[in-house]
Design a protein around this motif. Sequence first.
Motif, PDB file in Angstrom:
ATOM      1  N   ARG A  51      40.095  45.421  42.350  1.00 20.88           N
ATOM      2  CA  ARG A  51      41.341  45.996  42.881  1.00 20.88           C
ATOM      3  C   ARG A  51      42.560  45.174  42.491  1.00 20.88           C
ATOM      4  O   ARG A  51      43.662  45.698  42.430  1.00 20.88           O
ATOM      5  CB  ARG A  51      41.266  46.122  44.405  1.00 20.88           C
ATOM      6  CG  ARG A  51      40.350  47.266  44.816  1.00 20.88           C
ATOM      7  CD  ARG A  51      40.362  47.529  46.299  1.00 20.88           C
ATOM      8  NE  ARG A  51      41.704  47.676  46.825  1.00 20.88           N
ATOM      9  CZ  ARG A  51      42.045  47.321  48.056  1.00 20.88           C
ATOM     10  NH1 ARG A  51      41.158  46.797  48.871  1.00 20.88           N
ATOM     11  NH2 ARG A  51      43.276  47.494  48.489  1.00 20.88           N
ATOM     12  N   VAL A  52      42.375  43.887  42.251  1.00 24.63           N
ATOM     13  CA  VAL A  52      43.435  43.037  41.716  1.00 24.63           C
ATOM     14  C   VAL A  52      42.978  42.667  40.311  1.00 24.63           C
ATOM     15  O   VAL A  52      42.204  41.737  40.116  1.00 24.63           O
ATOM     16  CB  VAL A  52      43.666  41.772  42.576  1.00 24.63           C
ATOM     17  CG1 VAL A  52      44.696  40.865  41.920  1.00 24.63           C
ATOM     18  CG2 VAL A  52      44.116  42.146  43.968  1.00 24.63           C
ATOM     19  N   ALA A  53      43.443  43.440  39.345  1.00 20.05           N
ATOM     20  CA  ALA A  53      42.971  43.277  37.971  1.00 20.05           C
ATOM     21  C   ALA A  53      43.655  42.127  37.243  1.00 20.05           C
ATOM     22  O   ALA A  53      43.131  41.629  36.246  1.00 20.05           O
ATOM     23  CB  ALA A  53      43.173  44.574  37.190  1.00 20.05           C
ATOM     24  N   THR A  54      44.808  41.694  37.723  1.00 17.89           N
ATOM     25  CA  THR A  54      45.540  40.620  37.058  1.00 17.89           C
ATOM     26  C   THR A  54      45.936  39.548  38.073  1.00 17.89           C
ATOM     27  O   THR A  54      47.117  39.358  38.365  1.00 17.89           O
ATOM     28  CB  THR A  54      46.791  41.170  36.337  1.00 17.89           C
ATOM     29  OG1 THR A  54      47.613  41.836  37.290  1.00 17.89           O
ATOM     30  CG2 THR A  54      46.429  42.132  35.223  1.00 17.89           C
ATOM     31  N   PRO A  55      44.966  38.823  38.616  1.00 18.43           N
ATOM     32  CA  PRO A  55      45.280  37.794  39.606  1.00 18.43           C
ATOM     33  C   PRO A  55      46.043  36.634  38.964  1.00 18.43           C
ATOM     34  O   PRO A  55      45.980  36.414  37.751  1.00 18.43           O
ATOM     35  CB  PRO A  55      43.915  37.350  40.112  1.00 18.43           C
ATOM     36  CG  PRO A  55      42.956  37.752  39.064  1.00 18.43           C
ATOM     37  CD  PRO A  55      43.535  38.921  38.353  1.00 18.43           C
ATOM     38  N   ALA A  56      46.732  35.884  39.785  1.00 18.05           N
ATOM     39  CA  ALA A  56      47.491  34.725  39.325  1.00 18.05           C
ATOM     40  C   ALA A  56      46.545  33.666  38.760  1.00 18.05           C
ATOM     41  O   ALA A  56      45.425  33.470  39.250  1.00 18.05           O
ATOM     42  CB  ALA A  56      48.301  34.141  40.486  1.00 18.05           C
ATOM     43  N   PHE A  57      47.023  32.984  37.732  1.00 13.82           N
ATOM     44  CA  PHE A  57      46.215  31.950  37.087  1.00 13.82           C
ATOM     45  C   PHE A  57      45.728  30.887  38.073  1.00 13.82           C
ATOM     46  O   PHE A  57      44.540  30.543  38.057  1.00 13.82           O
ATOM     47  CB  PHE A  57      46.988  31.301  35.927  1.00 13.82           C
ATOM     48  CG  PHE A  57      46.230  30.190  35.292  1.00 13.82           C
ATOM     49  CD1 PHE A  57      45.229  30.460  34.370  1.00 13.82           C
ATOM     50  CD2 PHE A  57      46.489  28.874  35.634  1.00 13.82           C
ATOM     51  CE1 PHE A  57      44.503  29.430  33.798  1.00 13.82           C
ATOM     52  CE2 PHE A  57      45.769  27.843  35.065  1.00 13.82           C
ATOM     53  CZ  PHE A  57      44.771  28.115  34.135  1.00 13.82           C
ATOM     54  N   PRO A  58      46.592  30.327  38.940  1.00  5.77           N
ATOM     55  CA  PRO A  58      46.094  29.304  39.869  1.00  5.77           C
ATOM     56  C   PRO A  58      44.975  29.818  40.779  1.00  5.77           C
ATOM     57  O   PRO A  58      44.080  29.058  41.157  1.00  5.77           O
ATOM     58  CB  PRO A  58      47.327  28.908  40.681  1.00  5.77           C
ATOM     59  CG  PRO A  58      48.486  29.287  39.821  1.00  5.77           C
ATOM     60  CD  PRO A  58      48.044  30.508  39.066  1.00  5.77           C
TER      61      PRO A  58
END
Length: 100
Positions: A51-58
């Motif tokens: 559902r979150v396909a592009t999560p934050a790098f950290p």
Amino acid sequence: MVRFPLTPEEVERGQRLGALLRRARGERSMLDTALDARVSPETLRKIESGRVATPAFPTIAAIADVLGLSLDAVWAEISRPEGGAEPAGSGHDTRERMAS
């Protein structure tokens, strides 16, 4: 912040990321993993479900660390070419997205 619709490649990459994290987590509970990575269990659930396909790098870095995954291994898994195509996100015009 304006959010652009995700491309099919980004959606697929997010699904591969979620599957990788679920496999790496194994029998470990989602709650314990999330707390150890200092992310909310809801965030981890959304990432694992795609559902979150592009999560934050950290966020990914923290989860990968807790699961003993190298970031190189994560990147290799989620950006592998499908059908011999160039890996998604390798072009210069890729829009940067942040979500967590």
